[in-house]
Design a protein around this motif. Structure first.
Motif, PDB file in Angstrom:
ATOM      1  N   SER A  28       0.831  -1.209   0.000  1.00  0.00           N
ATOM      2  CA  SER A  28       0.000   0.000   0.000  1.00  0.00           C
ATOM      3  C   SER A  28       0.863   1.255   0.000  1.00  0.00           C
ATOM      4  O   SER A  28       0.585   2.212  -0.746  1.00  0.00           O
ATOM      5  CB  SER A  28      -0.927   0.007   1.223  1.00  0.00           C
ATOM      6  OG  SER A  28      -1.764  -1.127   1.234  1.00  0.00           O
ATOM      7  N   MET A  30       3.906   1.460  -1.121  1.00  0.00           N
ATOM      8  CA  MET A  30       4.598   1.523  -2.415  1.00  0.00           C
ATOM      9  C   MET A  30       3.678   2.109  -3.483  1.00  0.00           C
ATOM     10  O   MET A  30       4.087   2.962  -4.279  1.00  0.00           O
ATOM     11  CB  MET A  30       5.080   0.128  -2.820  1.00  0.00           C
ATOM     12  CG  MET A  30       5.899   0.102  -4.103  1.00  0.00           C
ATOM     13  SD  MET A  30       6.598  -1.526  -4.444  1.00  0.00           S
ATOM     14  CE  MET A  30       5.093  -2.462  -4.763  1.00  0.00           C
ATOM     15  N   ASN A  31       2.417   1.655  -3.532  1.00  0.00           N
ATOM     16  CA  ASN A  31       1.465   2.174  -4.519  1.00  0.00           C
ATOM     17  C   ASN A  31       1.123   3.640  -4.271  1.00  0.00           C
ATOM     18  O   ASN A  31       0.815   4.379  -5.211  1.00  0.00           O
ATOM     19  CB  ASN A  31       0.184   1.340  -4.502  1.00  0.00           C
ATOM     20  CG  ASN A  31       0.379  -0.022  -5.152  1.00  0.00           C
ATOM     21  OD1 ASN A  31       1.310  -0.214  -5.933  1.00  0.00           O
ATOM     22  ND2 ASN A  31      -0.486  -0.970  -4.829  1.00  0.00           N
ATOM     23  N   ALA A  32       1.176   4.045  -3.005  1.00  0.00           N
ATOM     24  CA  ALA A  32       0.888   5.438  -2.664  1.00  0.00           C
ATOM     25  C   ALA A  32       2.089   6.357  -2.889  1.00  0.00           C
ATOM     26  O   ALA A  32       1.979   7.576  -2.715  1.00  0.00           O
ATOM     27  CB  ALA A  32       0.426   5.533  -1.209  1.00  0.00           C
ATOM     28  N   GLY A  33       3.231   5.784  -3.283  1.00  0.00           N
ATOM     29  CA  GLY A  33       4.432   6.566  -3.531  1.00  0.00           C
ATOM     30  C   GLY A  33       5.089   7.098  -2.280  1.00  0.00           C
ATOM     31  O   GLY A  33       5.790   8.115  -2.321  1.00  0.00           O
ATOM     32  N   MET A  34       4.871   6.415  -1.154  1.00  0.00           N
ATOM     33  CA  MET A  34       5.400   6.889   0.127  1.00  0.00           C
ATOM     34  C   MET A  34       6.716   6.213   0.511  1.00  0.00           C
ATOM     35  O   MET A  34       7.245   6.471   1.585  1.00  0.00           O
ATOM     36  CB  MET A  34       4.360   6.648   1.229  1.00  0.00           C
ATOM     37  CG  MET A  34       3.057   7.403   1.006  1.00  0.00           C
ATOM     38  SD  MET A  34       1.783   7.035   2.239  1.00  0.00           S
ATOM     39  CE  MET A  34       2.532   7.725   3.717  1.00  0.00           C
ATOM     40  N   LEU A  35       7.223   5.335  -0.341  1.00  0.00           N
ATOM     41  CA  LEU A  35       8.500   4.668  -0.066  1.00  0.00           C
ATOM     42  C   LEU A  35       9.604   5.294  -0.903  1.00  0.00           C
ATOM     43  O   LEU A  35       9.396   5.626  -2.080  1.00  0.00           O
ATOM     44  CB  LEU A  35       8.404   3.171  -0.387  1.00  0.00           C
ATOM     45  CG  LEU A  35       7.450   2.325   0.464  1.00  0.00           C
ATOM     46  CD1 LEU A  35       7.499   0.878   0.018  1.00  0.00           C
ATOM     47  CD2 LEU A  35       7.790   2.437   1.945  1.00  0.00           C
ATOM     48  N   SER A  36      10.772   5.443  -0.307  1.00  0.00           N
ATOM     49  CA  SER A  36      11.911   5.974  -1.050  1.00  0.00           C
ATOM     50  C   SER A  36      12.407   4.937  -2.046  1.00  0.00           C
ATOM     51  O   SER A  36      12.060   3.758  -1.979  1.00  0.00           O
ATOM     52  CB  SER A  36      13.039   6.356  -0.087  1.00  0.00           C
ATOM     53  OG  SER A  36      13.524   5.204   0.580  1.00  0.00           O
ATOM     54  N   ARG A  37      13.234   5.366  -2.971  1.00  0.00           N
ATOM     55  CA  ARG A  37      13.756   4.457  -3.995  1.00  0.00           C
ATOM     56  C   ARG A  37      14.598   3.352  -3.370  1.00  0.00           C
ATOM     57  O   ARG A  37      14.524   2.198  -3.785  1.00  0.00           O
ATOM     58  CB  ARG A  37      14.591   5.261  -4.995  1.00  0.00           C
ATOM     59  CG  ARG A  37      15.074   4.449  -6.176  1.00  0.00           C
ATOM     60  CD  ARG A  37      15.799   5.329  -7.175  1.00  0.00           C
ATOM     61  NE  ARG A  37      16.287   4.551  -8.300  1.00  0.00           N
ATOM     62  CZ  ARG A  37      16.987   5.055  -9.305  1.00  0.00           C
ATOM     63  NH1 ARG A  37      17.265   6.361  -9.313  1.00  0.00           N
ATOM     64  NH2 ARG A  37      17.400   4.291 -10.290  1.00  0.00           N
ATOM     65  N   LYS A  40      12.255   0.765  -1.705  1.00  0.00           N
ATOM     66  CA  LYS A  40      11.620  -0.092  -2.711  1.00  0.00           C
ATOM     67  C   LYS A  40      12.613  -1.109  -3.266  1.00  0.00           C
ATOM     68  O   LYS A  40      12.248  -2.248  -3.567  1.00  0.00           O
ATOM     69  CB  LYS A  40      11.050   0.758  -3.841  1.00  0.00           C
ATOM     70  CG  LYS A  40       9.777   1.502  -3.463  1.00  0.00           C
ATOM     71  CD  LYS A  40       9.077   2.080  -4.677  1.00  0.00           C
ATOM     72  CE  LYS A  40       9.826   3.255  -5.256  1.00  0.00           C
ATOM     73  NZ  LYS A  40       9.067   3.920  -6.342  1.00  0.00           N
TER      74      LYS A  40
END
Length: 356
Positions: A28, A30-37, A40
């Motif tokens: 969730s 990751m899909n929301a773009g809340m994880l850094s590169r 991930k």
């Protein structure tokens, strides 16, 4: 007996729930773009190392045999999986299906290697077994460093050579340079699916008749053999299953990079996986999952400390080992675990009393 089965079921359920909840949260985010590169980038390696730790725990913790060649089986799965994925690139366009096929074939190849290695090796015990499995792991890696595989661009036919780089077509496996030009098709959901599959295999085997035979051999080999339990059969079963799961993890690992070489599967990789098992508790599947996750994330968290990163990492390892071997800590942990299990078991207890 029924109470014991319920306790095992609840314990396994907690393990599955822990993994599923962690996956849902991370997926969730990751899909929301809340994880850094960088975070991930750690998700698939975490899945790989969890599978490696749980599979090795089947051999070390459940079967009671110290194996130091686990990276060799991972290497076989990685190379075979990468070759299969490259060959199937045109016929099988679906990347997820191609990855699953590569993982299955890589697991089968590693399992066959496990049979070849296990039949002579499992006659040994203790330190002798550890040294010989370490040697076999290095032999596997060095043999693969001398293998060349070429593929004809038009027909797709494969050609093999040993210390022979002049093969027709494009080289898929280029000796010490490994497999190059891999299409990165590994995904976090498939890594999670592999963890669940590994847990189903290992937990079901542990709680089965075969698992009880393995643990009997681990606790007292002479007594177990005196009642007709075949040491060779059950130890080989654990060893080959462990090798096959390591091969599947190796294929997932290889498909996460554009290049994979034998240098990534040295004996220190086997030692790292053994550290996961020992730190999490030998025979403790849930502990292996937690240890593999923490020790994969910890070096990245300490990256800002630069030169002191590995020193802090080593100190943390020592402190955790001292804590887990402390009687007071074990007593506190057992009390906490009993309270958690009792919360889930209260309703079942009332239901059983009503039925009586």
């Amino acid at each position: 007996m029924k109470k014991k089965n319920n306790k095992v079921f609840i314990s396994n359920l907690i393990t599955y729930a822990m993994v599923i909840i962690a996956f849902v949260i991370m997926f969730s985010l990751m899909n929301a773009g809340m994880l850094s590169r960088s975070t991930k980038g750690l998700l698939i390696p975490i899945c790989v190392w969890i599978v490696m730790a749980v599979s090795l725990n089947l051999t070390v913790g459940i079967s009671g045999e110290l194996s130091l060649g686990h990276a060799g089986f991972m290497c076989v799965g990685a190379f075979v999986g990468a070759v299969i994925a490259t060959v199937l690139k045109q016929p099988v366009e679906n990347e997820a299906l191609r990855l699953i096929i590569a993982m299955i074939v890589g697991g089968v190849a590693a399992g066959i290697t496990g049979v070849i290695v296990g039949v002579p090796v499992l006659r040994l015990r203790g330190d002798y077994l550890a040294i010989v499995t370490l040697a076999f792991g290095e032999i596997i890696r060095n043999v693969l460093n001398c293998v060349y595989v070429g593929m004809d661009a038009t027909t797709g036919a494969l050609s093999f050579g040993f210390n022979n780089p002049s093969l027709p077509g494009k080289l898929i496996v280029n000796g010490p340079q490994g497999v190059q030009g891999i299409t990165r098709i590994s995904t976090f959901p498939i890594g999670f699916a592999l963890i669940i599959f590994t847990l189903i295999v290992v937990l079901n085997m542990t709680n089965s008749r075969a698992g009880r035979a393995m643990m009997a051999l681990r606790d007292n080999r002479i007594a177990a053999e005196s009642v007709g339990i075949s040491a060779t059969k059950y130890k080989l079963m654990a060893f080959v299953t462990s090798a096959a799961l390591a091969g599947m993890a190796g294929a997932l690992y290889a498909m996460n990079y554009s290049t994979v070489t034998g240098a990534k599967f040295k004996f220190d990789t086997s030692i790292l996986v053994l550290v996961f098992v020992v730190l999490g508790g030998i025979g403790n599947i849930r502990g292996s999952i937690i240890a593999a996750t923490v020790l994969t994330v910890l070096p990245e968290m300490l990256r800002e400390f630069s030169d002191y990163r590995m020193l802090i990492y080593a100190i943390v390892l020592i402190l955790v080992m001292l804590a887990t071997n402390s009687p007071a800590f074990k007593q506190w942990f057992d009390i906490a675990k009993e309270k958690i299990v009792s919360l889930f078991g209260k309703k079942d207890g009332k239901g059983d009393a009503a039925n009586e």
